[in-house]
Design a protein around this motif. Structure first.
Motif, PDB file in Angstrom:
ATOM      1  N   LYS A  17       0.704  -1.024   0.220  1.00  0.00           N
ATOM      2  CA  LYS A  17      -0.097   0.039   0.068  1.00  0.00           C
ATOM      3  C   LYS A  17       0.934   1.279  -0.135  1.00  0.00           C
ATOM      4  O   LYS A  17       0.628   2.055  -0.610  1.00  0.00           O
ATOM      5  N   ILE A  18       1.979   1.104   0.661  1.00  0.00           N
ATOM      6  CA  ILE A  18       3.040   2.328   0.700  1.00  0.00           C
ATOM      7  C   ILE A  18       4.209   1.715   0.096  1.00  0.00           C
ATOM      8  O   ILE A  18       4.716   0.781   0.696  1.00  0.00           O
ATOM      9  N   PHE A  19       4.544   2.495  -0.954  1.00  0.00           N
ATOM     10  CA  PHE A  19       5.821   1.954  -1.544  1.00  0.00           C
ATOM     11  C   PHE A  19       7.100   1.788  -0.447  1.00  0.00           C
ATOM     12  O   PHE A  19       7.278   2.637   0.036  1.00  0.00           O
ATOM     13  N   SER A  20       7.771   0.840  -0.853  1.00  0.00           N
ATOM     14  CA  SER A  20       9.082   0.357   0.037  1.00  0.00           C
ATOM     15  C   SER A  20       9.715  -0.272  -0.963  1.00  0.00           C
ATOM     16  O   SER A  20       9.577  -1.462  -1.294  1.00  0.00           O
ATOM     17  N   ALA A  21      11.055   0.385  -1.020  1.00  0.00           N
ATOM     18  CA  ALA A  21      12.006  -0.438  -2.010  1.00  0.00           C
ATOM     19  C   ALA A  21      12.261  -2.159  -1.187  1.00  0.00           C
ATOM     20  O   ALA A  21      12.672  -2.996  -1.917  1.00  0.00           O
ATOM     21  N   GLU A  22      12.268  -1.807  -0.135  1.00  0.00           N
ATOM     22  CA  GLU A  22      12.806  -3.093   0.902  1.00  0.00           C
ATOM     23  C   GLU A  22      11.669  -4.254   0.536  1.00  0.00           C
ATOM     24  O   GLU A  22      12.022  -5.389   0.384  1.00  0.00           O
ATOM     25  N   ARG A  23      10.537  -3.744   0.326  1.00  0.00           N
ATOM     26  CA  ARG A  23       9.499  -4.708   0.325  1.00  0.00           C
ATOM     27  C   ARG A  23       9.325  -5.151  -0.959  1.00  0.00           C
ATOM     28  O   ARG A  23       9.002  -6.416  -1.187  1.00  0.00           O
ATOM     29  N   VAL A  24       9.565  -4.412  -1.987  1.00  0.00           N
ATOM     30  CA  VAL A  24       9.478  -4.910  -3.251  1.00  0.00           C
ATOM     31  C   VAL A  24      10.625  -5.752  -3.447  1.00  0.00           C
ATOM     32  O   VAL A  24      10.511  -6.760  -4.277  1.00  0.00           O
ATOM     33  N   TRP A  25      11.819  -5.620  -2.945  1.00  0.00           N
ATOM     34  CA  TRP A  25      13.162  -6.437  -3.266  1.00  0.00           C
ATOM     35  C   TRP A  25      12.600  -7.895  -2.503  1.00  0.00           C
ATOM     36  O   TRP A  25      12.990  -8.916  -3.107  1.00  0.00           O
ATOM     37  N   LEU A  26      11.894  -7.681  -1.316  1.00  0.00           N
ATOM     38  CA  LEU A  26      11.738  -9.027  -0.569  1.00  0.00           C
ATOM     39  C   LEU A  26      10.617  -9.810  -1.346  1.00  0.00           C
ATOM     40  O   LEU A  26      10.977 -11.044  -1.519  1.00  0.00           O
ATOM     41  N   ALA A  27       9.649  -9.309  -2.162  1.00  0.00           N
ATOM     42  CA  ALA A  27       8.880  -9.941  -2.859  1.00  0.00           C
ATOM     43  C   ALA A  27       9.370 -10.570  -4.115  1.00  0.00           C
ATOM     44  O   ALA A  27       9.379 -11.717  -4.330  1.00  0.00           O
ATOM     45  N   ILE A  28      10.371 -10.023  -4.768  1.00  0.00           N
ATOM     46  CA  ILE A  28      11.038 -10.365  -5.711  1.00  0.00           C
ATOM     47  C   ILE A  28      12.092 -11.613  -5.518  1.00  0.00           C
ATOM     48  O   ILE A  28      12.272 -12.534  -5.935  1.00  0.00           O
ATOM     49  N   ARG A  29      12.677 -11.357  -4.291  1.00  0.00           N
ATOM     50  CA  ARG A  29      13.691 -12.326  -3.778  1.00  0.00           C
ATOM     51  C   ARG A  29      13.009 -13.606  -3.612  1.00  0.00           C
ATOM     52  O   ARG A  29      13.510 -14.749  -3.756  1.00  0.00           O
ATOM     53  N   GLN A  30      11.765 -13.508  -2.883  1.00  0.00           N
ATOM     54  CA  GLN A  30      11.143 -14.970  -2.456  1.00  0.00           C
ATOM     55  C   GLN A  30      10.561 -15.587  -3.886  1.00  0.00           C
ATOM     56  O   GLN A  30      10.652 -16.804  -3.780  1.00  0.00           O
ATOM     57  N   LEU A  31      10.325 -14.802  -4.850  1.00  0.00           N
ATOM     58  CA  LEU A  31       9.913 -15.571  -6.312  1.00  0.00           C
ATOM     59  C   LEU A  31      11.356 -16.530  -6.734  1.00  0.00           C
ATOM     60  O   LEU A  31      11.038 -17.292  -7.144  1.00  0.00           O
ATOM     61  N   LEU A  32      12.574 -15.351  -6.655  1.00  0.00           N
ATOM     62  CA  LEU A  32      13.655 -15.842  -7.168  1.00  0.00           C
ATOM     63  C   LEU A  32      14.153 -17.218  -6.483  1.00  0.00           C
ATOM     64  O   LEU A  32      14.682 -18.196  -7.056  1.00  0.00           O
ATOM     65  N   GLU A  33      13.866 -17.157  -5.247  1.00  0.00           N
ATOM     66  CA  GLU A  33      14.119 -18.297  -4.389  1.00  0.00           C
ATOM     67  C   GLU A  33      13.403 -19.860  -4.787  1.00  0.00           C
ATOM     68  O   GLU A  33      14.013 -20.852  -4.733  1.00  0.00           O
ATOM     69  N   LEU A  34      12.212 -19.520  -5.242  1.00  0.00           N
ATOM     70  CA  LEU A  34      11.481 -20.726  -5.770  1.00  0.00           C
ATOM     71  C   LEU A  34      12.068 -21.276  -7.124  1.00  0.00           C
ATOM     72  O   LEU A  34      11.862 -22.409  -7.489  1.00  0.00           O
ATOM     73  N   GLU A  35      12.553 -20.331  -7.975  1.00  0.00           N
ATOM     74  CA  GLU A  35      13.134 -20.577  -9.238  1.00  0.00           C
ATOM     75  C   GLU A  35      14.498 -21.284  -9.341  1.00  0.00           C
ATOM     76  O   GLU A  35      14.897 -22.056 -10.431  1.00  0.00           O
ATOM     77  N   LEU A  36      15.263 -20.524  -8.617  1.00  0.00           N
ATOM     78  CA  LEU A  36      16.860 -20.742  -8.786  1.00  0.00           C
ATOM     79  C   LEU A  36      17.207 -21.928  -8.102  1.00  0.00           C
ATOM     80  O   LEU A  36      16.706 -22.362  -7.035  1.00  0.00           O
TER      81      LEU A  36
END
Length: 459
Positions: A17-36
């Protein structure tokens, strides 16, 4: 890369709801952990930090340890990161080495330096905002918040000793302290590690004549967090000596220490020498107990919100009523329910939850690693030696990975113990678990195989 579970997740409600670079990277990081593969994730993604920003549309600036890592990330992952971020971030994404002078404003540089100077080990997903309070943990939560937020709290609250059974939130609280502490003091230096990791570091540095460097590194901290302190065994004399010296150094300077354990301080006397016990007992001993029904319901509903699940109240109540031991089994049941509902294309109903809970109840009676290996081999019409071999033929790899996945899901054994059963390193077990976890969302046939083996084990 082809479309994966990450593409589906990235299109869902990951945008904060409120932009946060840390939260965006955390979301991407969680997805990458599933794939790599586990090795790539650990070597590159896990060591990547993001420069904090709360300005929507601002550049997402990722920092990696070395120039070589930055080159690899740009060539192999940058396009994928941009693809995963397209629905949750509209700005540019750049990757640079921490040794490079990034093109940042002076204020951002200060924040970046503080982020990269902090020691590793802090899990960003464990914060106070996602910790569910209740009568079973309210004293522990109060003490944790006090230590994390009040500048002089170490005088009255440290060492903070948090104890309780497995899966009740001790680790969550410990990391939440670290995250809040760092948010309030961006220049702070902290370290989070397990008792076993601490013991290994002491032994490794002692054997290689680097003990002075070890002392200097740990005595440069503003906050020390050791999870599962009971893992420092009675026979580790050098570890006890170094921990005692570090403990005295930090307490004399009113620097906070957080320890977690599976038992009260008095019971540590069975595992550690008295001189350490007496010092730990100088602090505050708080318990995280088994949550009551209302708290368990709140935990299930909170986790459902985090996962973006439409969970009816009645279903949450049923799960919380049937599973009473710890938070992990509640979350595990919820994830299992979500997977089954996704596979069957049906809602998270009470009826479906009853099926899942019945399976969990049956499987929980007695399931050993050998049981799982034998049943998986029988299901796929293979020999036991096939599942435990190192052969990489296609007909063996998936069944072997399924057996490893089930061993981690259905038993309480550690990754090294499961690795011993399969004659492999524990990182191979983690890789197999991640691979099967990801594939279950995209491969209905494999999901059916796993469900049937679970049912066969339960019967």
């Amino acid at each position: 890369m082809t479309a994966t579970v990450g593409d589906n997740l990235a299109s869902q409600s990951l945008t904060p709801k409120i932009f946060s670079a840390e939260r965006v990277w955390l979301a991407i990081r969680q997805l990458l952990e599933l794939e790599l593969p586990a090795e790539q994730f650990t070597a590159y993604v896990a060591k990547t930090n993001v420069i904090p920003s709360s300005k929507p549309g601002s550049e997402l600036k990722l920092l990696v340890p070395t120039e070589a890592a930055a080159v690899w990330m740009r060539e192999n992952l940058l396009d994928r990161i941009k693809h995963l971020a397209q629905n949750i971030h509209t700005g540019q994404i750049t990757i640079c080495a921490r040794s490079e002078p990034p093109l940042l404003e002076p204020a951002a540089l200060a924040v970046a330096n503080s982020a990269t100077n902090t020691a590793s080990g802090l899990a960003p997903q464990f914060v106070f905002d996602t910790f569910v309070p209740g009568p079973s943990n309210e004293i522990a939560l109060t003490a944790a918040l006090k230590l994390a937020t009040e500048p002089q709290a170490a005088l009255t609250t440290s060492p903070l000793y948090i104890h309780g059974s497995v899966g009740l939130g001790k680790t969550h609280l410990a990391h939440a302290i670290g995250n809040r502490f760092l948010a309030n003091r961006p220049q702070a230096r902290l370290r989070v590690l397990s008792g076993e990791q601490f013991m290994r570091e002491v032994q490794d540095n002692f054997m290689n004549n680097r003990i002075q460097k070890f002392r200097a590194r740990f005595r440069n901290l503003d906050l020390l967090i050791i999870d599962d302190i009971q893992m420092i065994g009675r026979d580790s004399e050098q570890t006890h000596k170094q921990f005692l010296g570090l403990f005295n150094f930090m307490t004399e300077r009113n620097l906070p220490i957080v320890l977690t354990s599976d038992c009260p301080v008095k019971r540590l006397a069975q595992r550690m020498p008295g001189r350490l016990i007496s010092r730990i007992a100088m602090g505050v001993d708080v318990i995280v107990a088994t949550p009551d029904l209302d708290t368990r319901i709140a935990i299930v509903r909170s986790q459902a919100r985090i996962l973006g699940l439409a969970l009816p109240v009645a279903t949450a109540q049923l799960i919380a009523t049937q599973l009473r031991n710890n938070c992990r089994e509640l979350i595990g049941a919820l994830k299992r329910l979500a997977l089954r509902a996704e596979h069957l294309h049906c809602p998270l109903s009470v009826e479906l939850a009853r099926e899942i809970l019945a399976e969990i109840s049956s499987a929980a009676v007695i399931v050993s690693i050998n049981d799982i290996i034998e049943q998986t081999a029988r299901h796929f019409n293979l020999r036991l030696a096939d599942l435990q071999s190192k052969r990489r033929t296609r007909s063996l790899v998936t069944p072997r990975h399924v057996a490893m996945f089930l061993c981690r899901e259905l038993t309480q054994f550690s990754l090294p113990a499961i690795g011993d059963a399969f004659r492999c390193h524990h990182s191979s077990i983690l890789h197999a678990w991640r691979k099967i976890s990801s594939a279950l969302h995209t491969d209905p046939e494999l999901a059916n195989e796993v469900i049937r083996i679970r049912q066969e084990l339960a019967s």
